[in-house]
Structure formats: C-alpha cells, structure tokens
Scaffold this motif. Structure first.
Motif, PDB file in Angstrom:
ATOM      1  N   GLU A  11      43.483  37.106  29.268  1.00 49.51           N
ATOM      2  CA  GLU A  11      44.048  38.217  28.494  1.00 49.51           C
ATOM      3  C   GLU A  11      42.963  38.992  27.746  1.00 49.51           C
ATOM      4  O   GLU A  11      43.045  40.212  27.604  1.00 49.51           O
ATOM      5  CB  GLU A  11      45.083  37.683  27.504  1.00 49.51           C
ATOM      6  CG  GLU A  11      46.363  37.219  28.169  1.00 49.51           C
ATOM      7  CD  GLU A  11      47.327  36.598  27.165  1.00 49.51           C
ATOM      8  OE1 GLU A  11      47.045  36.616  25.950  1.00 49.51           O
ATOM      9  OE2 GLU A  11      48.373  36.094  27.613  1.00 49.51           O
ATOM     10  N   TRP A  13      39.428  38.951  28.391  1.00 50.21           N
ATOM     11  CA  TRP A  13      38.254  39.383  29.140  1.00 50.21           C
ATOM     12  C   TRP A  13      38.561  39.948  30.520  1.00 50.21           C
ATOM     13  O   TRP A  13      37.656  40.432  31.200  1.00 50.21           O
ATOM     14  CB  TRP A  13      37.261  38.225  29.275  1.00 50.21           C
ATOM     15  CG  TRP A  13      36.763  37.768  27.953  1.00 50.21           C
ATOM     16  CD1 TRP A  13      37.224  36.735  27.204  1.00 50.21           C
ATOM     17  CD2 TRP A  13      35.707  38.346  27.200  1.00 50.21           C
ATOM     18  NE1 TRP A  13      36.527  36.621  26.043  1.00 50.21           N
ATOM     19  CE2 TRP A  13      35.584  37.606  26.006  1.00 50.21           C
ATOM     20  CE3 TRP A  13      34.843  39.415  27.405  1.00 50.21           C
ATOM     21  CZ2 TRP A  13      34.641  37.888  25.034  1.00 50.21           C
ATOM     22  CZ3 TRP A  13      33.902  39.690  26.445  1.00 50.21           C
ATOM     23  CH2 TRP A  13      33.813  38.941  25.266  1.00 50.21           C
ATOM     24  N   GLY A  14      39.800  39.866  30.940  1.00 51.56           N
ATOM     25  CA  GLY A  14      40.168  40.430  32.238  1.00 51.56           C
ATOM     26  C   GLY A  14      40.216  39.380  33.335  1.00 51.56           C
ATOM     27  O   GLY A  14      40.092  38.184  33.102  1.00 51.56           O
ATOM     28  N   ARG A  47      44.320  42.214  36.459  1.00 52.32           N
ATOM     29  CA  ARG A  47      43.746  43.145  37.437  1.00 52.32           C
ATOM     30  C   ARG A  47      44.355  44.533  37.303  1.00 52.32           C
ATOM     31  O   ARG A  47      43.660  45.544  37.418  1.00 52.32           O
ATOM     32  CB  ARG A  47      43.952  42.616  38.860  1.00 52.32           C
ATOM     33  CG  ARG A  47      42.998  41.513  39.229  1.00 52.32           C
ATOM     34  CD  ARG A  47      43.114  41.141  40.720  1.00 52.32           C
ATOM     35  NE  ARG A  47      42.423  39.892  40.950  1.00 52.32           N
ATOM     36  CZ  ARG A  47      43.014  38.704  41.083  1.00 52.32           C
ATOM     37  NH1 ARG A  47      44.340  38.610  41.038  1.00 52.32           N
ATOM     38  NH2 ARG A  47      42.297  37.624  41.273  1.00 52.32           N
ATOM     39  N   LEU A  49      45.622  45.883  34.581  1.00 51.46           N
ATOM     40  CA  LEU A  49      45.079  46.484  33.359  1.00 51.46           C
ATOM     41  C   LEU A  49      43.625  46.912  33.564  1.00 51.46           C
ATOM     42  O   LEU A  49      43.225  47.995  33.130  1.00 51.46           O
ATOM     43  CB  LEU A  49      45.190  45.513  32.188  1.00 51.46           C
ATOM     44  CG  LEU A  49      44.681  46.015  30.842  1.00 51.46           C
ATOM     45  CD1 LEU A  49      45.439  47.255  30.396  1.00 51.46           C
ATOM     46  CD2 LEU A  49      44.769  44.932  29.792  1.00 51.46           C
ATOM     47  N   ASP A  50      42.841  46.070  34.234  1.00 56.30           N
ATOM     48  CA  ASP A  50      41.448  46.428  34.521  1.00 56.30           C
ATOM     49  C   ASP A  50      41.366  47.712  35.342  1.00 56.30           C
ATOM     50  O   ASP A  50      40.541  48.584  35.071  1.00 56.30           O
ATOM     51  CB  ASP A  50      40.742  45.291  35.269  1.00 56.30           C
ATOM     52  CG  ASP A  50      40.489  44.066  34.390  1.00 56.30           C
ATOM     53  OD1 ASP A  50      40.570  44.204  33.155  1.00 56.30           O
ATOM     54  OD2 ASP A  50      40.196  42.992  34.948  1.00 56.30           O
ATOM     55  N   ALA A  52      43.629  50.123  35.491  1.00 56.48           N
ATOM     56  CA  ALA A  52      44.052  51.258  34.662  1.00 56.48           C
ATOM     57  C   ALA A  52      42.923  51.687  33.727  1.00 56.48           C
ATOM     58  O   ALA A  52      42.705  52.884  33.519  1.00 56.48           O
ATOM     59  CB  ALA A  52      45.299  50.882  33.861  1.00 56.48           C
ATOM     60  N   LEU A  53      42.205  50.728  33.178  1.00 59.09           N
ATOM     61  CA  LEU A  53      41.098  51.065  32.289  1.00 59.09           C
ATOM     62  C   LEU A  53      39.946  51.719  33.046  1.00 59.09           C
ATOM     63  O   LEU A  53      39.267  52.594  32.501  1.00 59.09           O
ATOM     64  CB  LEU A  53      40.605  49.811  31.557  1.00 59.09           C
ATOM     65  CG  LEU A  53      41.564  49.228  30.515  1.00 59.09           C
ATOM     66  CD1 LEU A  53      41.025  47.908  29.983  1.00 59.09           C
ATOM     67  CD2 LEU A  53      41.814  50.202  29.385  1.00 59.09           C
ATOM     68  N   GLU A  54      39.730  51.324  34.285  1.00 53.74           N
ATOM     69  CA  GLU A  54      38.662  51.930  35.089  1.00 53.74           C
ATOM     70  C   GLU A  54      38.976  53.376  35.455  1.00 53.74           C
ATOM     71  O   GLU A  54      38.079  54.173  35.684  1.00 53.74           O
ATOM     72  CB  GLU A  54      38.403  51.099  36.341  1.00 53.74           C
ATOM     73  CG  GLU A  54      37.669  49.805  36.039  1.00 53.74           C
ATOM     74  CD  GLU A  54      37.476  48.957  37.291  1.00 53.74           C
ATOM     75  OE1 GLU A  54      37.754  49.438  38.416  1.00 53.74           O
ATOM     76  OE2 GLU A  54      37.054  47.807  37.139  1.00 53.74           O
ATOM     77  N   ARG A  55      40.270  53.717  35.542  1.00 52.92           N
ATOM     78  CA  ARG A  55      40.656  55.086  35.888  1.00 52.92           C
ATOM     79  C   ARG A  55      40.479  56.053  34.725  1.00 52.92           C
ATOM     80  O   ARG A  55      40.471  57.265  34.928  1.00 52.92           O
ATOM     81  CB  ARG A  55      42.118  55.123  36.363  1.00 52.92           C
ATOM     82  CG  ARG A  55      42.317  54.554  37.744  1.00 52.92           C
ATOM     83  CD  ARG A  55      43.704  54.860  38.279  1.00 52.92           C
ATOM     84  NE  ARG A  55      44.770  54.305  37.459  1.00 52.92           N
ATOM     85  CZ  ARG A  55      45.323  53.103  37.637  1.00 52.92           C
ATOM     86  NH1 ARG A  55      44.918  52.344  38.619  1.00 52.92           N
ATOM     87  NH2 ARG A  55      46.286  52.687  36.861  1.00 52.92           N
ATOM     88  N   LEU A  56      40.352  55.537  33.518  1.00 57.64           N
ATOM     89  CA  LEU A  56      40.172  56.410  32.364  1.00 57.64           C
ATOM     90  C   LEU A  56      38.801  57.069  32.435  1.00 57.64           C
ATOM     91  O   LEU A  56      37.817  56.446  32.819  1.00 57.64           O
ATOM     92  CB  LEU A  56      40.271  55.611  31.061  1.00 57.64           C
ATOM     93  CG  LEU A  56      41.647  55.080  30.695  1.00 57.64           C
ATOM     94  CD1 LEU A  56      41.539  54.197  29.460  1.00 57.64           C
ATOM     95  CD2 LEU A  56      42.617  56.208  30.464  1.00 57.64           C
ATOM     96  N   GLU A  58      35.270  58.469  31.165  1.00 54.59           N
ATOM     97  CA  GLU A  58      34.338  58.011  30.140  1.00 54.59           C
ATOM     98  C   GLU A  58      34.267  59.074  29.053  1.00 54.59           C
ATOM     99  O   GLU A  58      34.048  60.249  29.329  1.00 54.59           O
ATOM    100  CB  GLU A  58      32.956  57.777  30.742  1.00 54.59           C
ATOM    101  CG  GLU A  58      31.988  57.175  29.770  1.00 54.59           C
ATOM    102  CD  GLU A  58      30.654  56.853  30.411  1.00 54.59           C
ATOM    103  OE1 GLU A  58      29.710  56.607  29.649  1.00 54.59           O
ATOM    104  OE2 GLU A  58      30.543  56.863  31.644  1.00 54.59           O
TER     105      GLU A  58
END
Length: 144
Positions: A11, A13-14, A47, A49-50, A52-56, A58
């Motif tokens: 939860e 660290w991914g 995975r 959530l990871d 979704a965060l990568e699509r944001l 920078e």
C-alpha cells in the motif's frame, strides 16, 4: 516478514518490490514468491494506482514560484562585529533596585525592633520560623 507488514509495504510503496525499503525487500520478495495468490488482489490494486500516477503529467514549479520560495527563506545571520552587550528590557534594572530598596527598608524597620526586645525566646521563635530550625538547639547539639 508478516502478511500484514507485506500488505502495508504494498500500500505504501506500490506493486514493485524493488521499491520497498532495502531492509525488508528480501523478506517481502520471499513471502510474495511463497504465496503469490494471497497477495494478488493487493498487487493488482497497487499496479492500477501506479499506472494512474504514471499518467499524471510532471508538474514543475514556475521560475517565479521558485524565486519567491528562495527569497522567503530565512537568511543566515552575519558574524557578530565588535562587543555585543545583552539587550536589557527597561524594567530589569528597576526590579533590581526595587529588591534592594525593599531589603534596606526591611533592615531599617525590622532590625531595630528586634534588637530592642530583650526577650530571647521571641527572637529564637522568629529565627526558627525564618530558618526552618532552632539555631540554639543546633549549637547545643554541636557542644558549643
């Protein structure tokens, strides 16, 4: 490594165990390898959530914001120059003089009244109350 701790690591660290804290990484990988189905749901959620965060995009602060933050930071103090005296508040010396005046007043008013009385029992009582013990009894114990 307990199952609850592994769930906490997932939860926090991914899903990638290589991102876990180094001290717990090997134990977490061993527990994941031993029971892959037990942690499948938690890994899938991590995975997602990871991803979704990568699509944001920078987000970098603007140069103006960066300059404003640097300008608002506390500045280091310079080296002291010359003799620096402590800063006194105006009432500090006055309180010392007031204590001195009160002591002189008590000495002038109480000392003659105490010496005028010839009753040593009264003086001993005053000393006993002031000092917390009877000086006459103390000197008798010492043999003086």
């Amino acid at each position: 490594m307990t199952e609850d701790r592994l769930l906490e690591l997932i939860e926090a660290w991914g899903a990638d165990p290589n991102g876990f804290p180094e001290a717990e990484r090997a134990a977490a990988k061993a527990l994941l390898a031993a029971h892959p189905l037990r942690f499948a749901a938690a890994l899938e959620a991590a995975r997602a959530l990871d991803a979704a965060l990568e699509r944001l995009p920078e987000i970098l602060p603007s140069k103006a914001l960066e300059d404003a933050l640097i300008a608002s930071a506390p500045q280091p103090r310079g080296a002291p120059r010359g003799l620096r005296l402590p800063k006194f508040t105006p009432w500090a010396p006055a309180s010392g003089f007031a204590a001195l005046a009160a002591g002189l007043f008590m000495g002038i008013m109480v000392a003659p009244a105490a010496s005028a009385t010839s009753d040593t029992d009264e003086m001993a009582t005053v000393l006993e109350h002031a000092l917390g013990f009877d000086p006459a009894a103390y000197t008798e114990e010492l043999g003086e």
